[in-house]
Design a protein around this motif. Structure first.
Motif, PDB file in Angstrom:
ATOM      1  N   GLU A 211       0.830  -1.197   0.000  1.00 38.04           N
ATOM      2  CA  GLU A 211       0.000   0.000   0.000  1.00 38.04           C
ATOM      3  C   GLU A 211       0.869   1.253   0.000  1.00 38.04           C
ATOM      4  O   GLU A 211       2.032   1.217   0.391  1.00 38.04           O
ATOM      5  CB  GLU A 211      -0.896   0.033   1.254  1.00 38.04           C
ATOM      6  CG  GLU A 211      -1.782  -1.188   1.436  1.00 38.04           C
ATOM      7  CD  GLU A 211      -2.621  -1.092   2.703  1.00 38.04           C
ATOM      8  OE1 GLU A 211      -2.771   0.053   3.229  1.00 38.04           O
ATOM      9  OE2 GLU A 211      -3.107  -2.130   3.178  1.00 38.04           O
TER      10      GLU A 211
ATOM     11  N   SER B 183       0.794   6.805   8.826  1.00 39.61           N
ATOM     12  CA  SER B 183      -0.663   6.812   8.676  1.00 39.61           C
ATOM     13  C   SER B 183      -0.989   6.275   7.297  1.00 39.61           C
ATOM     14  O   SER B 183      -0.170   6.309   6.372  1.00 39.61           O
ATOM     15  CB  SER B 183      -1.241   8.226   8.860  1.00 39.61           C
ATOM     16  OG  SER B 183      -0.680   9.130   7.925  1.00 39.61           O
ATOM     17  N   ASP B 184      -2.219   5.753   7.150  1.00 37.52           N
ATOM     18  CA  ASP B 184      -2.616   5.212   5.850  1.00 37.52           C
ATOM     19  C   ASP B 184      -3.371   6.255   5.042  1.00 37.52           C
ATOM     20  O   ASP B 184      -3.496   7.422   5.463  1.00 37.52           O
ATOM     21  CB  ASP B 184      -3.427   3.928   6.016  1.00 37.52           C
ATOM     22  CG  ASP B 184      -4.763   4.134   6.742  1.00 37.52           C
ATOM     23  OD1 ASP B 184      -5.213   5.293   6.873  1.00 37.52           O
ATOM     24  OD2 ASP B 184      -5.352   3.124   7.162  1.00 37.52           O
ATOM     25  N   ALA B 185      -3.887   5.852   3.899  1.00 37.40           N
ATOM     26  CA  ALA B 185      -4.539   6.791   2.987  1.00 37.40           C
ATOM     27  C   ALA B 185      -5.782   7.417   3.594  1.00 37.40           C
ATOM     28  O   ALA B 185      -6.208   8.502   3.187  1.00 37.40           O
ATOM     29  CB  ALA B 185      -4.887   6.076   1.683  1.00 37.40           C
ATOM     30  N   GLN B 186      -6.393   6.745   4.590  1.00 33.65           N
ATOM     31  CA  GLN B 186      -7.586   7.282   5.251  1.00 33.65           C
ATOM     32  C   GLN B 186      -7.242   8.107   6.486  1.00 33.65           C
ATOM     33  O   GLN B 186      -8.134   8.605   7.183  1.00 33.65           O
ATOM     34  CB  GLN B 186      -8.521   6.130   5.663  1.00 33.65           C
ATOM     35  CG  GLN B 186      -9.221   5.443   4.490  1.00 33.65           C
ATOM     36  CD  GLN B 186      -8.277   4.596   3.662  1.00 33.65           C
ATOM     37  OE1 GLN B 186      -7.487   3.836   4.211  1.00 33.65           O
ATOM     38  NE2 GLN B 186      -8.362   4.732   2.333  1.00 33.65           N
ATOM     39  N   GLY B 187      -5.954   8.241   6.783  1.00 32.60           N
ATOM     40  CA  GLY B 187      -5.519   9.036   7.925  1.00 32.60           C
ATOM     41  C   GLY B 187      -5.407   8.266   9.218  1.00 32.60           C
ATOM     42  O   GLY B 187      -5.050   8.845  10.252  1.00 32.60           O
TER      43      GLY B 187
END
Length: 371
Positions: free
Chosen positions: A23, A128-132
């Motif tokens: 990811e 953090s990921d793409a959704q925060g």
């Protein structure tokens, strides 16, 4: 290049089949006393597999990997010992630097290290990921990523002549095996030794035993292929595991080895280890078993024969001292390590690398990142 960046990383979200997804994750810049490292190589280690198999619990989503080497590309305020462009090996046990054990020069014994909880020393994460949502680098490293942020003291500068693939292994499997021999067991020349398990850590133990002058060195495994690799690494004998293992080891070591190492993390072989050593010998537990499993040992026999059990956490390493020492031994030819690498793969092949590990087909896969 000091702001937040997007990087590709191998992320575990608790998949029941133990699969990882590659990811795009967000990595915040290094804070005070931290550095960002562009990862050039990351080893695929059995400790990561414990997480994927559900045997060890970690915060999720987890950026996997803890065995890494790379190049410093950004430094936070207060960093003094490292600069952009330095080649470094990452230490995954990030001791607190303040407790009594750390002050005594035993960082491996620090029980306050937040890296065990996949957090940096200040108790936070830079991921953090793409959704925060927050991401958690496994053992506060997250090596299976294009870049990582770690404390300055966890990035150990090494000679640029050491290939990144080899350097990454020094950060865990090689360092653990070397340290178990030199720091924990303190093996002396002409002592006899047996090593149960001929994976990456086991072969590293064998290489270190050869460097220490141990003889004979008996490798034990259930795979004839792995035993051939052990002989190439420096073992004098290769023995297939079985119920009569103790008697066969006794025949080869004149009554039992001076020191025995378990490098798998199976409670069954850990329990067997004291039977492989002579009275007064040392049994060293190097492999890490699943959480909660117990090792059954005859305590009376252990005491009566004066045998010692030694627990080895990260080989008793002091990374700032031992990583450069191992690197120098490699560069001099005294500690050949290239043969430990059986496959070089890309990040998109990470699941295949773990599948090969499950089948016992490789000594060590190393993820290699392009420059």
């Amino acid at each position: 290049m000091t702001g937040t960046i997007d990087v590709s990383a191998a992320v575990f979200r608790g998949d029941a089949e133990g699969r990882l997804s590659v990811e795009r994750m967000r990595l915040d810049p290094p804070s005070h006393g931290e550095v960002r490292v562009r990862v050039r190589a990351a080893g695929v280690c059995g400790s990561d597999r414990h997480v994927l198999e559900g045997e060890w619990q970690v915060p999720l989503p987890a950026i996997m990997g803890h065995e890494a080497a790379g190049v410093v590309e950004a430094v936070g305020a207060g960093v003094q010992s490292l600069g952009v462009g330095d080649h470094v090996i990452i230490a995954w046990h990030q001791a607190c630097q303040r407790c009594g054990e750390c002050a005594a020069g035993k960082p491996w014994a620090c029980l306050l290290a937040k890296s065990n909880d996949s957090l940096l020393p200040d108790g936070t994460t830079r991921w953090s990921d793409a959704q925060g949502a927050a991401g958690y680098p496994y053992l506060a490293v997250g090596a299976m990523s294009e870049a990582i942020v770690v404390p300055e003291f966890a990035a150990i500068r090494i000679d640029e002549r050491v290939p990144f693939e080899v350097a990454s292994l020094i950060g865990c499997s090689v360092g653990t095996g070397y340290g178990a021999v030199v720091n924990n067991a303190r093996v002396e020349a002409s002592e006899s030794a047996v090593v149960v398990g001929s994976g990456g850590v086991g072969l590293s133990i064998i290489s270190a035993l050869r460097l220490a002058g141990a003889t004979p060195i008996v490798a034990v495994d259930v795979s004839e292929e792995k035993l051939r690799e052990a002989l190439a690494a420096g073992a004098t004998h290769g023995v297939l595991g079985g119920e009569d293992l103790a008697s066969r080891v006794a025949d080869l070591t004149d009554g039992g080895a001076d020191v025995a190492f378990e490098a798998i993390g199976r409670v069954q072989t850990m329990a067997q280890l004291p039977s492989l050593i002579r009275p007064g010998g040392r049994a060293v537990f190097v492999g890490l078993p699943p959480e909660g499993q117990k090792v059954e040992i005859d305590g009376l026999l252990l005491a009566y024969e004066g045998k010692t059990i030694i627990g080895s956490n990260y080989g008793g390493l002091v990374p700032a001292r031992d990583f450069p020492r191992i690197a120098r031994a490699y560069l001099s030819g005294a500690l050949p390590l290239d043969g430990l690498i059986s496959a070089r793969v890309g990040l998109d092949e990470v699941n295949e690398a773990f599948d090969a590990m499950r089948r016992g087909e490789r000594t060590r896969s190393v993820i290699v990142f392009p420059e």
